[in-house]
Write a protein that holds these residues in place. Sequence first.
Motif, mmCIF file in Angstrom:
data_model
loop_
_atom_site.group_PDB
_atom_site.id
_atom_site.type_symbol
_atom_site.label_atom_id
_atom_site.label_comp_id
_atom_site.label_asym_id
_atom_site.label_seq_id
_atom_site.Cartn_x
_atom_site.Cartn_y
_atom_site.Cartn_z
ATOM 1 N N SER A 43 4.058 6.328 1.425
ATOM 2 C CA SER A 43 4.661 4.963 1.554
ATOM 3 C C SER A 43 6.030 5.064 2.336
ATOM 4 O O SER A 43 6.268 4.130 3.246
ATOM 5 C CB SER A 43 4.511 4.127 0.319
ATOM 6 O OG SER A 43 5.332 4.726 -0.722
ATOM 7 N N ALA A 44 6.862 5.891 1.829
ATOM 8 C CA ALA A 44 8.127 5.902 2.246
ATOM 9 C C ALA A 44 8.227 6.421 3.543
ATOM 10 O O ALA A 44 8.818 5.865 4.621
ATOM 11 C CB ALA A 44 9.049 6.763 1.241
ATOM 12 N N GLU A 45 7.220 7.628 3.839
ATOM 13 C CA GLU A 45 6.932 7.657 5.339
ATOM 14 C C GLU A 45 6.826 6.760 6.332
ATOM 15 O O GLU A 45 7.283 6.501 7.157
ATOM 16 C CB GLU A 45 6.110 8.982 5.453
ATOM 17 C CG GLU A 45 6.675 10.461 4.787
ATOM 18 C CD GLU A 45 5.628 11.425 4.759
ATOM 19 O OE1 GLU A 45 5.940 12.608 4.586
ATOM 20 O OE2 GLU A 45 4.415 11.019 4.840
ATOM 21 N N ASN A 46 5.777 5.890 5.710
ATOM 22 C CA ASN A 46 5.314 4.787 6.561
ATOM 23 C C ASN A 46 6.433 3.660 6.927
ATOM 24 O O ASN A 46 6.804 3.328 7.765
ATOM 25 C CB ASN A 46 4.121 4.120 5.835
ATOM 26 C CG ASN A 46 2.860 4.815 6.368
ATOM 27 O OD1 ASN A 46 2.802 5.496 7.308
ATOM 28 N ND2 ASN A 46 1.669 4.653 5.456
ATOM 29 N N TYR A 47 7.135 3.289 5.898
ATOM 30 C CA TYR A 47 8.118 2.528 6.039
ATOM 31 C C TYR A 47 9.441 3.354 7.156
ATOM 32 O O TYR A 47 9.853 2.461 7.980
ATOM 33 C CB TYR A 47 9.113 2.223 4.623
ATOM 34 C CG TYR A 47 8.327 1.251 3.854
ATOM 35 C CD1 TYR A 47 8.410 0.027 4.204
ATOM 36 C CD2 TYR A 47 7.810 1.537 2.740
ATOM 37 C CE1 TYR A 47 7.858 -1.080 3.479
ATOM 38 C CE2 TYR A 47 7.179 0.648 1.915
ATOM 39 C CZ TYR A 47 7.337 -0.765 2.263
ATOM 40 O OH TYR A 47 6.613 -1.711 1.559
ATOM 41 N N LEU A 48 9.841 4.466 6.875
ATOM 42 C CA LEU A 48 10.613 4.910 7.866
ATOM 43 C C LEU A 48 10.093 4.956 9.134
ATOM 44 O O LEU A 48 10.962 4.523 10.160
ATOM 45 C CB LEU A 48 11.007 6.420 7.243
ATOM 46 C CG LEU A 48 11.727 6.462 6.026
ATOM 47 C CD1 LEU A 48 12.059 7.904 5.651
ATOM 48 C CD2 LEU A 48 13.059 5.707 6.255
ATOM 49 N N GLU A 49 8.869 5.299 9.431
ATOM 50 C CA GLU A 49 8.032 5.366 10.914
ATOM 51 C C GLU A 49 8.194 3.980 11.316
ATOM 52 O O GLU A 49 8.689 3.744 12.568
ATOM 53 C CB GLU A 49 6.859 5.849 10.684
ATOM 54 C CG GLU A 49 6.103 5.782 12.035
ATOM 55 C CD GLU A 49 4.778 6.299 11.883
ATOM 56 O OE1 GLU A 49 4.128 6.776 12.911
ATOM 57 O OE2 GLU A 49 4.276 6.705 10.810
#
Length: 126
Positions: free
Chosen positions: A6-12
């Motif tokens: 989920s954090a990767e998705n937010y950063l992307e």
Amino acid sequence: MNIRESAENYLETILIINERKGSVRSIDIANELGFSKPSVSVAMKNLRENGYINVDDSGFITLTDAGFEIADKMYERHRTISEYFILLGVEPETAVKDACRIEHIISGASFQAIKGQYEKLKNEQQ
């Protein structure tokens, strides 16, 4: 570096919005992902506390070097895998959805192999 999907998705998403609009606020992320503003606010707090983003006094969000590194890696994987699947004949909508899931779990070695095959196929079609 271990970070949740989920954090990767937010950063992307922050990277993508910033490339498209030039600036990012929490409401932009909420609109892009279809999440509630409070959910995004909690996620931004966690990302800020872990050193992946900065938020200025006006609410504008920027990626730190660590955040950019993760976002850029995910975005490259997303684009490459999506485009590869499309070249293989997968419908674009399906290719994008599949790539979004695969980008988080694929090993670096497997991604590099896919990237190599994608580039070879792309060059052959030119």
